[in-house]
Write a protein that holds these residues in place. Structure first.
Motif, PDB file in Angstrom:
ATOM      1  N   PHE A 127       0.807  -1.223   0.000  1.00 50.42           N
ATOM      2  CA  PHE A 127       0.000   0.000   0.000  1.00 50.42           C
ATOM      3  C   PHE A 127       0.840   1.273   0.000  1.00 50.42           C
ATOM      4  CE2 PHE A 127      -2.589  -3.263   2.127  1.00 50.42           C
ATOM      5  CZ  PHE A 127      -3.682  -3.271   1.273  1.00 50.42           C
ATOM      6  N   GLY A 128       2.157   1.130   0.201  1.00 52.87           N
ATOM      7  CA  GLY A 128       3.025   2.306   0.197  1.00 52.87           C
ATOM      8  C   GLY A 128       2.657   3.269   1.313  1.00 52.87           C
ATOM      9  N   ALA A 129       2.685   4.547   0.990  1.00 56.36           N
ATOM     10  CA  ALA A 129       2.404   5.584   1.988  1.00 56.36           C
ATOM     11  C   ALA A 129       0.967   6.081   1.903  1.00 56.36           C
ATOM     12  CB  ALA A 129       3.368   6.752   1.805  1.00 56.36           C
ATOM     13  N   THR A 130       0.063   5.236   1.415  1.00 58.88           N
ATOM     14  CA  THR A 130      -1.337   5.648   1.324  1.00 58.88           C
ATOM     15  C   THR A 130      -1.889   6.014   2.693  1.00 58.88           C
ATOM     16  OG1 THR A 130      -3.581   4.925   0.719  1.00 58.88           O
ATOM     17  CG2 THR A 130      -2.067   3.244   1.501  1.00 58.88           C
ATOM     18  N   PRO A 131      -2.677   7.085   2.776  1.00 60.24           N
ATOM     19  CA  PRO A 131      -3.230   7.501   4.076  1.00 60.24           C
ATOM     20  C   PRO A 131      -4.094   6.437   4.747  1.00 60.24           C
ATOM     21  CG  PRO A 131      -3.449   9.258   2.459  1.00 60.24           C
ATOM     22  CD  PRO A 131      -2.995   8.043   1.705  1.00 60.24           C
ATOM     23  N   GLN A 132      -4.629   5.500   3.946  1.00 63.36           N
ATOM     24  CA  GLN A 132      -5.500   4.466   4.510  1.00 63.36           C
ATOM     25  C   GLN A 132      -4.735   3.372   5.237  1.00 63.36           C
ATOM     26  OE1 GLN A 132      -8.208   2.902   1.481  1.00 63.36           O
ATOM     27  NE2 GLN A 132      -9.882   3.894   2.571  1.00 63.36           N
ATOM     28  N   LEU A 133      -3.396   3.402   5.177  1.00 62.49           N
ATOM     29  CA  LEU A 133      -2.615   2.309   5.732  1.00 62.49           C
ATOM     30  C   LEU A 133      -2.862   2.120   7.227  1.00 62.49           C
ATOM     31  CD1 LEU A 133      -0.618   0.084   5.221  1.00 62.49           C
ATOM     32  CD2 LEU A 133       1.243   1.730   5.470  1.00 62.49           C
ATOM     33  N   GLY A 134      -3.015   3.213   7.968  1.00 59.75           N
ATOM     34  CA  GLY A 134      -3.297   3.095   9.396  1.00 59.75           C
ATOM     35  C   GLY A 134      -4.601   2.368   9.657  1.00 59.75           C
ATOM     36  N   LEU A 135      -5.628   2.655   8.849  1.00 53.04           N
ATOM     37  CA  LEU A 135      -6.919   1.998   8.998  1.00 53.04           C
ATOM     38  C   LEU A 135      -6.820   0.526   8.611  1.00 53.04           C
ATOM     39  CD1 LEU A 135      -9.897   2.493   9.705  1.00 53.04           C
ATOM     40  CD2 LEU A 135     -10.310   3.037   7.296  1.00 53.04           C
ATOM     41  N   VAL A 136      -5.998   0.232   7.599  1.00 52.26           N
ATOM     42  CA  VAL A 136      -5.811  -1.157   7.171  1.00 52.26           C
ATOM     43  C   VAL A 136      -5.118  -1.976   8.254  1.00 52.26           C
ATOM     44  CG1 VAL A 136      -4.555  -2.632   5.531  1.00 52.26           C
ATOM     45  CG2 VAL A 136      -5.808  -0.642   4.700  1.00 52.26           C
ATOM     46  N   LEU A 137      -4.149  -1.362   8.937  1.00 54.98           N
ATOM     47  CA  LEU A 137      -3.384  -2.087   9.952  1.00 54.98           C
ATOM     48  C   LEU A 137      -4.119  -2.229  11.281  1.00 54.98           C
ATOM     49  CD1 LEU A 137       0.267  -0.750   9.488  1.00 54.98           C
ATOM     50  CD2 LEU A 137      -0.631  -3.010   8.902  1.00 54.98           C
ATOM     51  N   ALA A 138      -5.125  -1.400  11.517  1.00 55.06           N
ATOM     52  CA  ALA A 138      -5.811  -1.434  12.812  1.00 55.06           C
ATOM     53  C   ALA A 138      -6.387  -2.813  13.142  1.00 55.06           C
ATOM     54  CB  ALA A 138      -6.901  -0.360  12.858  1.00 55.06           C
ATOM     55  N   PRO A 139      -7.124  -3.482  12.225  1.00 52.77           N
ATOM     56  CA  PRO A 139      -7.620  -4.832  12.568  1.00 52.77           C
ATOM     57  C   PRO A 139      -6.500  -5.824  12.836  1.00 52.77           C
ATOM     58  CG  PRO A 139      -8.802  -3.941  10.678  1.00 52.77           C
ATOM     59  CD  PRO A 139      -7.644  -3.026  10.928  1.00 52.77           C
ATOM     60  N   VAL A 140      -5.375  -5.692  12.124  1.00 50.78           N
ATOM     61  CA  VAL A 140      -4.247  -6.601  12.334  1.00 50.78           C
ATOM     62  C   VAL A 140      -3.687  -6.436  13.743  1.00 50.78           C
ATOM     63  CG1 VAL A 140      -1.989  -7.326  11.476  1.00 50.78           C
ATOM     64  CG2 VAL A 140      -3.705  -6.465   9.874  1.00 50.78           C
ATOM     65  N   MET A 141      -3.553  -5.193  14.183  1.00 51.39           N
ATOM     66  CA  MET A 141      -3.008  -4.931  15.514  1.00 51.39           C
ATOM     67  C   MET A 141      -3.943  -5.436  16.607  1.00 51.39           C
ATOM     68  SD  MET A 141      -1.535  -1.099  14.780  1.00 51.39           S
ATOM     69  CE  MET A 141      -1.261  -0.760  16.512  1.00 51.39           C
ATOM     70  N   VAL A 142      -5.240  -5.176  16.463  1.00 50.22           N
ATOM     71  CA  VAL A 142      -6.207  -5.630  17.468  1.00 50.22           C
ATOM     72  C   VAL A 142      -6.262  -7.156  17.500  1.00 50.22           C
ATOM     73  CG1 VAL A 142      -8.635  -5.600  18.168  1.00 50.22           C
ATOM     74  CG2 VAL A 142      -7.567  -3.515  17.300  1.00 50.22           C
ATOM     75  N   PHE A 143      -6.222  -7.784  16.320  1.00 49.85           N
ATOM     76  CA  PHE A 143      -6.238  -9.249  16.258  1.00 49.85           C
ATOM     77  C   PHE A 143      -5.009  -9.823  16.947  1.00 49.85           C
ATOM     78  CE2 PHE A 143      -5.975 -13.481  14.485  1.00 49.85           C
ATOM     79  CZ  PHE A 143      -7.299 -13.860  14.330  1.00 49.85           C
ATOM     80  N   HIS A 144      -3.862  -9.168  16.768  1.00 47.63           N
ATOM     81  CA  HIS A 144      -2.627  -9.622  17.416  1.00 47.63           C
ATOM     82  C   HIS A 144      -2.796  -9.668  18.936  1.00 47.63           C
ATOM     83  CE1 HIS A 144       1.675 -10.032  18.183  1.00 47.63           C
ATOM     84  NE2 HIS A 144       1.585  -9.034  19.046  1.00 47.63           N
ATOM     85  N   PHE A 145      -3.363  -8.617  19.492  1.00 45.77           N
ATOM     86  CA  PHE A 145      -3.584  -8.583  20.937  1.00 45.77           C
ATOM     87  C   PHE A 145      -4.558  -9.680  21.360  1.00 45.77           C
ATOM     88  CE2 PHE A 145      -1.972  -4.276  20.467  1.00 45.77           C
ATOM     89  CZ  PHE A 145      -1.206  -4.126  21.604  1.00 45.77           C
ATOM     90  N   PHE A 146      -5.674  -9.779  20.652  1.00 45.08           N
ATOM     91  CA  PHE A 146      -6.727 -10.694  21.092  1.00 45.08           C
ATOM     92  C   PHE A 146      -6.300 -12.147  20.956  1.00 45.08           C
ATOM     93  CE2 PHE A 146     -10.584 -13.225  20.541  1.00 45.08           C
ATOM     94  CZ  PHE A 146     -11.254 -12.884  21.714  1.00 45.08           C
ATOM     95  N   GLN A 147      -5.629 -12.496  19.847  1.00 38.37           N
ATOM     96  CA  GLN A 147      -5.248 -13.900  19.667  1.00 38.37           C
ATOM     97  C   GLN A 147      -4.256 -14.347  20.741  1.00 38.37           C
ATOM     98  OE1 GLN A 147      -3.386 -14.375  15.817  1.00 38.37           O
ATOM     99  NE2 GLN A 147      -1.492 -13.366  16.406  1.00 38.37           N
ATOM    100  N   LEU A 148      -3.357 -13.456  21.149  1.00 38.40           N
ATOM    101  CA  LEU A 148      -2.408 -13.814  22.194  1.00 38.40           C
ATOM    102  C   LEU A 148      -3.109 -14.055  23.530  1.00 38.40           C
ATOM    103  CD1 LEU A 148       0.655 -11.473  21.507  1.00 38.40           C
ATOM    104  CD2 LEU A 148       0.438 -13.915  21.020  1.00 38.40           C
TER     105      LEU A 148
END
Length: 350
Positions: A289-310
């Motif tokens: 996605f490069g430096a697209t402004p949406q990247l933070g929104l795209v990564l948010a579910p990944v970060m939350v999933f990381h916390f919850f799965q652990l």
């Protein structure tokens, strides 16, 4: 009896939300083209992450669990088929009221490979099939660097957008595959050094991931992406993550028991097939996605999933670890105890 030691909190899990918060409060240093050129760190840091991955990847550990082909087939299907199917189904049901950028983030989460370290650690804690877990989690990460971009290109095309697949695959080849290969090539020379300094290597890997997260959220804040979102989107992310993990884990566990897997194989297949890798996802997202402004929104579910799965798998693994040992496990434990003094005496003699 000695008191059980309390597990120390993982500093990375504490630092991850703090870095995202810092980017929200002070995004200027991390924006693309900013005074610190943070985008250079994010882009070329990807290569360092995957070089270190190749350097620490031990092929001999994979070979021990390679023979369980039914387990690997099922776990891989869970990782790359079940998860995308669940997200696509949710997208079809919620079409029109789910934010497209958020749905993009959930699909990106769905096509990520399994995580290695926590899958292996939790399988070991739960007394699952550890060699099979090591092989499958590693295999998933290796094939994921190609499958994830291909599936994302298909998804964006199906949504009427375009992801330039050729340039993306070229970046993956140069910044991901090539560093992994180089890491493996120098491993015979640096394996002993890598083993001695594994903690520092892991620290460097995590610091680079945090740098990428900071830059991604800084770009999103600077462009106003988060200010355009309703606060309810955070609730949607948490609920979506809980449902996605819960359904995927339950389906994987049920299918494993249905096809006749024993408990150790069920643990390994389910733990590997229901987890997603933040360590792979963050660098790949930056490449795709490069430096697209949406990247933070795209990564948010990944970060939350990381916390919850652990958190979720830690609880599940702890309960599985408390079950009575089988006769085979008791025999294996006694055999290991009897071999330990002999190994010590042999080492002294040597």
């Amino acid at each position: 009896m000695s008191k059980a030691r309390r597990a120390k909190p993982d500093w990375f899990m504490i630092a991850l939300p703090l870095v995202a918060l810092a980017a929200c409060l002070w995004p200027t240093p991390g924006v693309t083209g900013g005074p610190l050129h943070w985008d250079w760190i994010s882009t070329y840091g990807v290569s360092v992450v995957f070089f270190l991955y190749g350097l620490t990847l031990a092929p001999e550990k994979m070979r021990a669990g390679a023979s369980h082909w039914r387990l690997h087939l099922l776990a891989t299907a869970g990782t790359f088929i079940l998860f995308p199917a669940l997200v696509l189904g949710a997208g079809a049901i919620g079409k029109g009221w789910i934010e497209p950028g958020l749905l993009l983030g959930f699909f990106f989460l769905a096509v990520l490979p399994s995580t290695i370290s926590s899958s292996v650690a939790m399988t070991s804690l739960a007394r699952g099939n550890l060699p099979a877990s090591i092989f499958n989690a590693t295999l998933s990460s290796l094939i994921g660097v190609l499958i994830t971009p291909l599936m994302m290109a298909w998804y964006t095309h199906s949504q009427g957008a375009q992801m330039p697949l050729g340039p993306v695959l070229l970046k993956v080849a140069l910044l991901v595959v090539l560093p992994i290969v180089l890491g493996q090539l120098v491993r015979p020379l640096l394996a002993a050094w890598a083993t001695r300094h594994y903690a520092r290597i892991k620290m460097a890997d995590r610091v680079i991931i945090l740098a990428i997260v900071y830059g991604s959220f800084a770009d999103s804040m600077a462009s106003g992406i988060w200010s355009q979102q309703d606060p309810i989107v955070l609730v949607e992310i948490v609920v979506g993550v809980v449902l996605l993990f819960g359904i995927a884990f339950s389906v994987m566990w049920g299918v494993c028991r249905l096809v006749g897997f024993d408990l150790p194989d069920t643990i390994a297949a389910t733990f590997c097939g229901s987890k997603k890798s933040l360590a792979t996802g963050v660098p790949l997202a930056r490449l795709m996605f490069g430096a697209t402004p949406q990247l933070g929104l795209v990564l948010a579910p990944v970060m939350v999933f990381h916390f919850f799965q652990l958190m979720a798998v830690s609880v599940i693994a702890g309960r599985l670890a408390a079950r009575p040992m089988t006769d085979a496990e008791v025999h294996e434990a006694n055999r290991n105890k009897s071999e330990t003094p002999a190994r010590g005496q042999a080492a002294k003699a040597a």
